[in-house]
Design a protein around this motif. Structure first.
Motif, short mmCIF file in Angstrom:
data_model
loop_
_atom_site.label_atom_id
_atom_site.label_comp_id
_atom_site.label_asym_id
_atom_site.label_seq_id
_atom_site.Cartn_x
_atom_site.Cartn_y
_atom_site.Cartn_z
N VAL A 268 0.82 -1.02 0.05
CA VAL A 268 0.04 -0.09 0.03
C VAL A 268 0.84 1.16 -0.01
CG1 VAL A 268 -1.83 1.18 1.19
CG2 VAL A 268 -1.88 -1.09 0.99
N LEU A 269 0.84 1.92 -1.02
CA LEU A 269 1.90 3.32 -1.39
C LEU A 269 1.06 4.48 -0.41
CD1 LEU A 269 2.12 2.71 -5.25
CD2 LEU A 269 3.85 2.00 -3.33
N PRO A 270 2.39 4.86 0.42
CA PRO A 270 1.84 6.01 0.97
C PRO A 270 1.54 7.49 0.14
CG PRO A 270 4.34 6.12 0.83
CD PRO A 270 3.67 4.93 0.14
N PHE A 271 0.76 8.36 0.83
CA PHE A 271 0.43 9.68 0.45
C PHE A 271 -0.12 9.79 -1.07
CE2 PHE A 271 4.64 10.55 3.08
CZ PHE A 271 4.11 10.27 4.13
N ILE A 275 1.14 11.99 -4.41
CA ILE A 275 1.92 11.57 -5.29
C ILE A 275 1.11 10.80 -6.49
CG2 ILE A 275 3.82 9.93 -5.67
CD1 ILE A 275 4.42 10.36 -2.64
N PRO A 276 1.41 11.45 -7.73
CA PRO A 276 0.57 10.65 -8.85
C PRO A 276 1.64 9.33 -9.20
CG PRO A 276 2.29 12.47 -9.55
CD PRO A 276 2.17 12.53 -8.05
N TRP A 277 1.30 8.23 -8.55
CA TRP A 277 2.09 7.03 -8.66
C TRP A 277 2.03 6.47 -10.07
CZ3 TRP A 277 5.49 5.30 -5.20
CH2 TRP A 277 5.51 6.14 -3.77
N SER A 281 5.71 5.52 -11.62
CA SER A 281 6.48 4.08 -11.28
C SER A 281 5.69 3.20 -12.14
CB SER A 281 6.07 3.92 -9.91
OG SER A 281 4.57 3.96 -9.50
N ILE A 282 6.11 1.89 -12.03
CA ILE A 282 5.49 1.03 -12.99
C ILE A 282 4.90 0.05 -11.83
CG2 ILE A 282 5.80 -1.08 -14.41
CD1 ILE A 282 7.85 0.78 -15.86
N ARG A 283 3.84 -0.65 -11.96
CA ARG A 283 3.26 -1.48 -10.82
C ARG A 283 3.15 -2.79 -11.81
NH1 ARG A 283 0.85 -0.37 -5.29
NH2 ARG A 283 1.09 -2.54 -4.59
#
Length: 346
Positions: A268-271, A275-277, A281-283
């Motif tokens: 579970v990514l923070p904030f 933050i436009p994850w 980033s690549i998931r």
């Protein structure tokens, strides 16, 4: 003393316990009038104190003369660590010292959980937590805790926070951060793997990463001295699940300007409000580590350079959210935590 040893405990990933406590204690948000307080932070350097506990003739520990357990370098070592066999009793004693806990059944009290690994997850440090603080707010580096699962994290009240990275380590990583045009490696991962650590023998995603080791422009393996340089010259940094879903590899990648490839399905990514994850980033599904992921990264790095340059720019821009030594009113982990807590207060 539940918050003893702030200097020593400020180092390492559990340093977040100290950093958040010290910041909030000195902030303009603090009030000395409990009737005015919206929330109560409970200082407790739990992870640090349990990690200080030595084992018999512990390897790598500089022991005091004639002592098979305690360190010669940590002053009064035996007085600073906690006895894991009495963990539940120690936590319940802490709760007895909180005069306002019962006022709202704990819903306005904050507890920090900085390391949810085998030693310091709920099961070990406070087995009876559901009876006492199930309604309280948890600031935690990990939503899915080994031995506890999703029931230990409630998105409606709890907050995912980043792990702490020491100032000197962060500075050294940043020094190796190269522009996209100077990066010669496609991707990397260096750390604990099934081939170098017993705890990771059954971590399938890290075993799968080893298949990339022989591919061109990929650096995969155990710990190496040039790790920071490798991150700083790679387009992508793998962030795999380990013995638990979260890892500080994610936050280190930001300071290296290395686009994180997150292969941990339960991380579970923070904030997420800030933050436009999806843009930096690549998931990727952790059970699908194979040729398709390699080809996808290759296509981006060598045929869609403008996309990689923009993702790298976004990574650099948002690294400030993970810098516990930044006190900027616009971008710091403290501001992000306050942002999330403001929503819980409402």
């Amino acid at each position: 003393n539940y918050s003893a040893g702030s200097l020593f405990c400020s180092a390492g990933q559990w340093g977040v316990e100290v950093a958040l406590h010290r910041y909030l204690a000195a902030s303009d948000c603090r009030t000395n009038n409990p009737d005015e307080a919206d929330l109560f932070l409970v200082p407790d350097y739990r992870a640090c104190h349990y990690h200080l506990a030595p084992t018999y003739r512990q390897k790598g520990l500089t022991r005091a003369d004639g002592d098979d357990y305690n360190s010669a370098l940590i002053v009064n070592h035996k007085e600073k660590y906690r006895d894991g066999s009495n963990a539940d009793e120690i936590f319940r004693d802490l709760l007895k010292k909180l005069p306002y806990l019962s006022r709202k059944r704990g819903i306005d009290h904050l507890f920090i959980f900085s390391d949810q690994g085998f030693i310091v997850n709920f099961t070990h440090t406070f087995p009876s937590w559901r009876e006492h603080i199930s309604q309280s707010i948890f600031l935690t580096t990990e939503a899915f805790t080994p031995g506890c699962g999703p029931s230990c994290f409630s998105p409606w009240k709890d907050v995912a926070i980043p792990g702490h990275i020491d100032w000197e380590r962060m500075k050294q990583i940043r020094a190796e951060n190269r522009p996209t045009c100077e990066r010669t490696l496609l991707a990397n991962f260096h750390g604990r793997l099934p081939i170098n650590h017993d705890y990771y023998e059954n971590v399938t995603v890290r075993r799968a990463l080893l298949n990339y080791a022989m591919l061109p422009n990929v650096s995969i393996g155990g710990f190496i001295e040039e790790y920071f340089e490798v991150m700083g010259t790679s387009h992508f940094c793998f962030v795999p699940e380990g013995t638990s879903s979260w890892t500080n590899h994610l936050y280190e990648s930001f300071f290296a300007g290395c686009i994180p490839v997150i292969v941990s399905d339960q991380f579970v990514l923070p904030f997420q409000d800030l933050i436009p994850w999806n843009k930096l980033s690549i998931r990727w599904p952790q059970n699908d580590i194979g040729e398709s992921l390699y080809l996808y990264m290759y296509e981006l790095a060598y045929h869609r350079t403008e996309v990689v340059e923009e993702m790298k720019r976004m990574v650099d821009k948002h690294a400030c959210w993970f810098n516990f030594y930044a006190f900027d009113d616009e971008c710091s982990p403290y501001q992000a935590v306050l942002h999330d807590l403001e929503k819980r207060k409402r």
